[in-house]
Design a protein around this motif. Structure first.
Motif, mmCIF file in Angstrom:
data_model
loop_
_atom_site.group_PDB
_atom_site.id
_atom_site.type_symbol
_atom_site.label_atom_id
_atom_site.label_comp_id
_atom_site.label_asym_id
_atom_site.label_seq_id
_atom_site.Cartn_x
_atom_site.Cartn_y
_atom_site.Cartn_z
ATOM 1 N N TYR A 1 41.481 38.802 47.556
ATOM 2 C CA TYR A 1 40.634 37.537 47.302
ATOM 3 C C TYR A 1 41.038 36.422 48.167
ATOM 4 O O TYR A 1 42.114 36.205 48.387
ATOM 5 C CB TYR A 1 40.843 37.340 45.675
ATOM 6 C CG TYR A 1 40.653 38.385 44.787
ATOM 7 C CD1 TYR A 1 39.368 38.909 44.659
ATOM 8 C CD2 TYR A 1 41.551 38.694 43.474
ATOM 9 C CE1 TYR A 1 38.664 39.705 43.763
ATOM 10 C CE2 TYR A 1 40.900 39.581 42.719
ATOM 11 C CZ TYR A 1 39.784 40.161 42.845
ATOM 12 O OH TYR A 1 39.220 41.065 41.786
ATOM 13 N N VAL B 1 45.813 41.162 46.255
ATOM 14 C CA VAL B 1 46.483 40.171 46.833
ATOM 15 C C VAL B 1 45.384 38.629 46.558
ATOM 16 O O VAL B 1 44.228 39.047 46.991
ATOM 17 C CB VAL B 1 46.772 40.443 48.280
ATOM 18 C CG1 VAL B 1 47.339 38.830 48.859
ATOM 19 C CG2 VAL B 1 47.704 41.405 48.623
ATOM 20 N N GLY B 2 45.830 37.539 46.270
ATOM 21 C CA GLY B 2 45.193 36.621 46.097
ATOM 22 C C GLY B 2 45.276 35.556 47.086
ATOM 23 O O GLY B 2 46.713 35.016 47.282
ATOM 24 N N LEU B 3 44.962 34.773 47.934
ATOM 25 C CA LEU B 3 44.963 33.799 48.808
ATOM 26 C C LEU B 3 44.219 32.478 48.389
ATOM 27 O O LEU B 3 42.861 32.823 48.149
ATOM 28 C CB LEU B 3 44.711 34.211 50.113
ATOM 29 C CG LEU B 3 45.570 35.315 50.801
ATOM 30 C CD1 LEU B 3 45.006 35.458 52.131
ATOM 31 C CD2 LEU B 3 46.920 34.955 50.589
ATOM 32 N N ILE B 4 44.747 31.283 48.519
ATOM 33 C CA ILE B 4 44.064 30.032 48.204
ATOM 34 C C ILE B 4 44.101 29.144 49.426
ATOM 35 O O ILE B 4 45.128 28.953 49.968
ATOM 36 C CB ILE B 4 44.262 29.357 47.007
ATOM 37 C CG1 ILE B 4 43.818 28.161 46.519
ATOM 38 C CG2 ILE B 4 45.904 29.219 46.911
ATOM 39 C CD1 ILE B 4 43.890 27.382 45.207
ATOM 40 N N ASP C 1 50.277 28.173 48.117
ATOM 41 C CA ASP C 1 50.498 28.292 46.647
ATOM 42 C C ASP C 1 50.570 26.796 46.088
ATOM 43 O O ASP C 1 50.290 26.583 44.771
ATOM 44 C CB ASP C 1 51.660 28.907 46.483
ATOM 45 C CG ASP C 1 51.668 30.582 46.790
ATOM 46 O OD1 ASP C 1 50.408 30.782 46.772
ATOM 47 O OD2 ASP C 1 52.637 31.173 46.755
ATOM 48 N N LEU D 1 47.448 25.647 44.041
ATOM 49 C CA LEU D 1 47.076 26.104 42.778
ATOM 50 C C LEU D 1 47.431 25.030 41.678
ATOM 51 O O LEU D 1 46.817 25.267 40.543
ATOM 52 C CB LEU D 1 48.206 27.354 42.227
ATOM 53 C CG LEU D 1 47.977 28.805 43.052
ATOM 54 C CD1 LEU D 1 49.347 29.625 42.853
ATOM 55 C CD2 LEU D 1 46.679 29.378 42.833
ATOM 56 N N ALA E 1 44.440 38.723 40.792
ATOM 57 C CA ALA E 1 45.515 39.470 41.377
ATOM 58 C C ALA E 1 46.868 39.466 40.948
ATOM 59 O O ALA E 1 47.317 40.782 40.827
ATOM 60 C CB ALA E 1 45.499 38.833 43.034
ATOM 61 N N SER E 2 47.198 38.341 40.248
ATOM 62 C CA SER E 2 48.758 38.389 39.778
ATOM 63 C C SER E 2 48.804 39.243 38.527
ATOM 64 O O SER E 2 49.669 39.591 38.111
ATOM 65 C CB SER E 2 49.052 37.029 39.501
ATOM 66 O OG SER E 2 48.280 36.250 38.468
ATOM 67 N N GLY F 1 39.605 29.937 44.427
ATOM 68 C CA GLY F 1 40.837 30.377 44.783
ATOM 69 C C GLY F 1 41.919 30.833 43.637
ATOM 70 O O GLY F 1 42.326 31.711 44.013
ATOM 71 N N ARG F 2 42.033 29.621 42.810
ATOM 72 C CA ARG F 2 42.989 29.754 41.783
ATOM 73 C C ARG F 2 42.515 31.169 40.953
ATOM 74 O O ARG F 2 43.180 31.930 40.465
ATOM 75 C CB ARG F 2 42.657 28.596 40.756
ATOM 76 C CG ARG F 2 43.165 27.517 41.634
ATOM 77 C CD ARG F 2 43.384 26.417 40.558
ATOM 78 N NE ARG F 2 43.861 25.035 41.547
ATOM 79 C CZ ARG F 2 42.793 24.090 41.945
ATOM 80 N NH1 ARG F 2 41.652 24.447 41.508
ATOM 81 N NH2 ARG F 2 43.162 23.216 42.661
ATOM 82 N N VAL G 1 43.594 34.266 42.686
ATOM 83 C CA VAL G 1 45.165 34.474 42.663
ATOM 84 C C VAL G 1 45.402 34.901 41.214
ATOM 85 O O VAL G 1 46.141 35.806 41.042
ATOM 86 C CB VAL G 1 45.625 33.144 43.009
ATOM 87 C CG1 VAL G 1 47.288 33.262 42.717
ATOM 88 C CG2 VAL G 1 45.599 32.783 44.457
#
Length: 311
Positions: free
Chosen positions: A74, A103-106, A110, A113, A88-89, A81-82, A85
């Motif tokens: 993601y 996987v989450g990317l923003i 980090d 977030l 994914a988490s 983005g949040r 994440v």
């Protein structure tokens, strides 16, 4: 001089429009505000339902890629983005997936977030850098999340995904967005104007979370992470998971709690292995081989044991 078509102005976006139902929101009582928000939120489910075919197609793509060793990635900026994440988490504790599978990317990393990183969403090249850092490849699926459908960071990510052979999926809440030109598949729940104009953490954010829930839950079901509605892809790695695993082994096999605990211990704490070993009366290694034969799916692995009247 550039002759590229101009992107739609932000004030032309559905999600940025003024909602006539809330133009006097500051004159309402607290209870009236709550009821107004709730009534507006009631529109979200229908908007997501309208995208059912696209969401199902995305789940099939993601399932296929993950079965072949790929990842679901993601990527988004701000609220989008949040949410990526977050989803994914939650996969490892819910479905016992390895952290690298989803996987989450923003944009902004980090630290974004917790607080906004000014300008992070406007840099498409940074998305390329971020994806290169995780070595995005042709086995992966990239879901770019942007309510507006025009965020440069996310569009840069989708374009890079296409370049490396990853499968680019777009998730937006505005129709006919620039994202549609770079995504191979679009999911576009149209939730309409927000009660607070442009506050897309509201309906658009909720719609996004609903779609992400469907993508990962649907994929994990297809991958055999559940049996019925039970989370069975567990390894008893702590006291809470051990207690849950013992309860599920007992429920699925008919063993009492003490017998279930002993069987689980013999199978190294692997719940699905334990259930297959007990119901098929085979060794742990044979149970693992059966699960592998059926792609990790518990139901077909034990099907020949089940009585005809048991679902």
């Amino acid at each position: 001089m550039s002759h590229q078509p101009a992107e739609p102005e932000i004030d032309q976006l559905t999600t940025e429009a003024s909602n006539p139902r809330s133009r006097q929101i500051d004159t309402l009582s607290t209870l009236e505000i709550v009821r107004l928000i709730n009534a507006d939120d009631a529109l979200i489910a229908a908007a997501v339902e309208a995208e059912s075919d696209a969401i199902a197609a995305a789940i099939d793509v993601i399932t296929d890629r993950l079965r072949q060793g790929g990842r679901l990635v993601y990527i988004g900026a701000g609220t989008s983005g949040r949410l990526g994440v977050l989803d994914a988490s939650e996969c490892p504790p819910t479905f016992s997936t390895p952290p690298e599978m989803v996987v989450g990317l923003i944009a902004g990393g980090d630290s974004a977030l917790r607080q906004a990183i000014e300008g992070a969403e406007d840099d498409p090249q940074q998305a390329v850098t971020d994806l290169a850092a995780i070595e995005l490849c042709d086995q992966d699926v990239l879901v770019g999340i942007a309510t507006s459908g025009r965020t440069p960071y996310v569009i840069g990510a989708l374009r890079h995904a296409a370049d490396v052979g990853a499968y680019p999926i777009g998730l937006a809440c505005n129709a006919d967005s620039p994202m549609a030109d770079v995504a191979r598949l679009m999911i576009t729940p149209i939730v309409g104007p927000e009660l607070i104009s442009g506050s897309t953490r509201m309906k658009a954010g909720t719609a996004t979370k609903l779609v992400l829930n469907m993508l990962t839950t649907g994929t994990m079901v297809r991958l055999g992470k559940t049996y019925g509605n039970l989370m069975v892809d567990l390894r008893a790695s702590n006291s809470k998971l051990l207690a849950r695993s013992i309860r599920l082994v007992s429920q699925l096999t008919g063993l009492d709690r003490a017998q279930a605990a002993e069987a689980l211990d013999q199978c190294s704490g692997e719940l699905k292995t334990t259930v297959v070993a007990v119901l098929r009366d085979v060794s742990p290694d044979s149970a693992r081989a059966l699960l592998k034969q059926f792609g990790g799916q518990l139901r077909p692995a034990i099907a020949s044991h089940l009585p005809r009247n048991q679902p």
